[in-house]
Design a protein around this motif. Structure first.
Motif, short mmCIF file in Angstrom:
data_model
loop_
_atom_site.label_atom_id
_atom_site.label_comp_id
_atom_site.label_asym_id
_atom_site.label_seq_id
_atom_site.Cartn_x
_atom_site.Cartn_y
_atom_site.Cartn_z
N ASP A 75 -19.76 17.73 33.84
CA ASP A 75 -18.86 16.83 34.11
C ASP A 75 -19.09 16.40 35.29
O ASP A 75 -19.65 16.92 36.12
CB ASP A 75 -17.59 17.56 33.90
N ASN A 116 -17.29 10.12 30.56
CA ASN A 116 -16.29 9.58 29.83
C ASN A 116 -16.13 8.13 30.21
O ASN A 116 -15.81 7.67 31.25
CB ASN A 116 -14.96 10.01 29.98
N GLU A 117 -16.44 7.09 29.26
CA GLU A 117 -16.31 5.81 29.57
C GLU A 117 -17.06 5.29 30.68
O GLU A 117 -16.34 4.75 31.82
CB GLU A 117 -14.84 5.25 29.48
N ALA A 118 -18.27 5.77 31.06
CA ALA A 118 -19.22 5.40 32.13
C ALA A 118 -19.43 3.98 32.37
O ALA A 118 -20.03 3.33 31.26
CB ALA A 118 -20.31 6.02 32.03
N SER A 119 -19.24 3.39 33.40
CA SER A 119 -19.59 1.80 33.70
C SER A 119 -21.05 1.92 34.19
O SER A 119 -21.59 3.15 34.37
CB SER A 119 -18.81 1.41 34.88
N PRO A 157 -22.49 10.70 27.00
CA PRO A 157 -21.08 10.40 26.86
C PRO A 157 -20.19 11.36 26.28
O PRO A 157 -20.70 12.32 25.59
CB PRO A 157 -21.30 9.16 25.89
N LYS A 158 -18.98 11.23 26.78
CA LYS A 158 -18.08 12.12 26.37
C LYS A 158 -17.11 11.48 25.59
O LYS A 158 -16.80 10.22 25.66
CB LYS A 158 -17.25 12.61 27.37
N ASP A 167 -21.22 3.44 37.18
CA ASP A 167 -21.11 5.13 37.25
C ASP A 167 -22.38 5.59 36.93
O ASP A 167 -22.82 6.84 37.30
CB ASP A 167 -20.03 5.50 36.26
#
Length: 129
Positions: A58, A86-89, A106-107, A92
């Motif tokens: 993580d 989780n919800e990576a831009s 992705p998570k 990120d």
């Protein structure tokens, strides 16, 4: 009997509920030897044993970011890494790559994508002609 060494995966996940159990169950079902850490300090100590072939982590960890952890593991041990985000831009993802992560998954955990990422990172290089 196969001479191939069983891949040892260092799994770093702070979520003690669903994410951790799904990740660890998946890795064990796939036949990997799994070392587990909840913190960057524990992960660094486990990596120092020299047993780990790959890290799945993580990026949000207590006290030290997963990005800083990966940077240290790459520099000290040359480990390849897969970030779970989780919800990576786009930023990120770029930051994770700059820290040394080789793949992003992705998570919540997508087992198929994680399996592909592990296979890509651990595939034997092609034999020279």
């Amino acid at each position: 009997m196969s001479l191939k060494k069983t891949l040892c995966v260092l799994a770093v996940e702070t979520d003690q509920s669903f994410n951790r159990s799904v990740l660890l169950s998946f890795l064990q079902r796939e036949g990997y030897r799994v070392l587990y850490a909840r913190t960057a300090g524990a992960a660094l100590a486990l990596a120092a044993t020299g047993e780990c072939d790959l890290i799945v982590s993580d990026t949000i960890l207590p006290n030290v970011s997963g990005l800083n952890l990966m940077h240290a593991l790459k520099a000290r041990h040359g480990l390849k890494g897969i970030a779970m985000m989780n919800e990576a831009s786009a930023k990120d993802i770029a930051d994770a790559k700059a820290a040394g992560f080789d793949r992003i998954v992705p998570k919540p955990l997508n087992e198929k994508l994680l399996r592909i990422a592990i296979e890509e990172l651990t595939a034997a290089p092609p034999a020279p002609d």
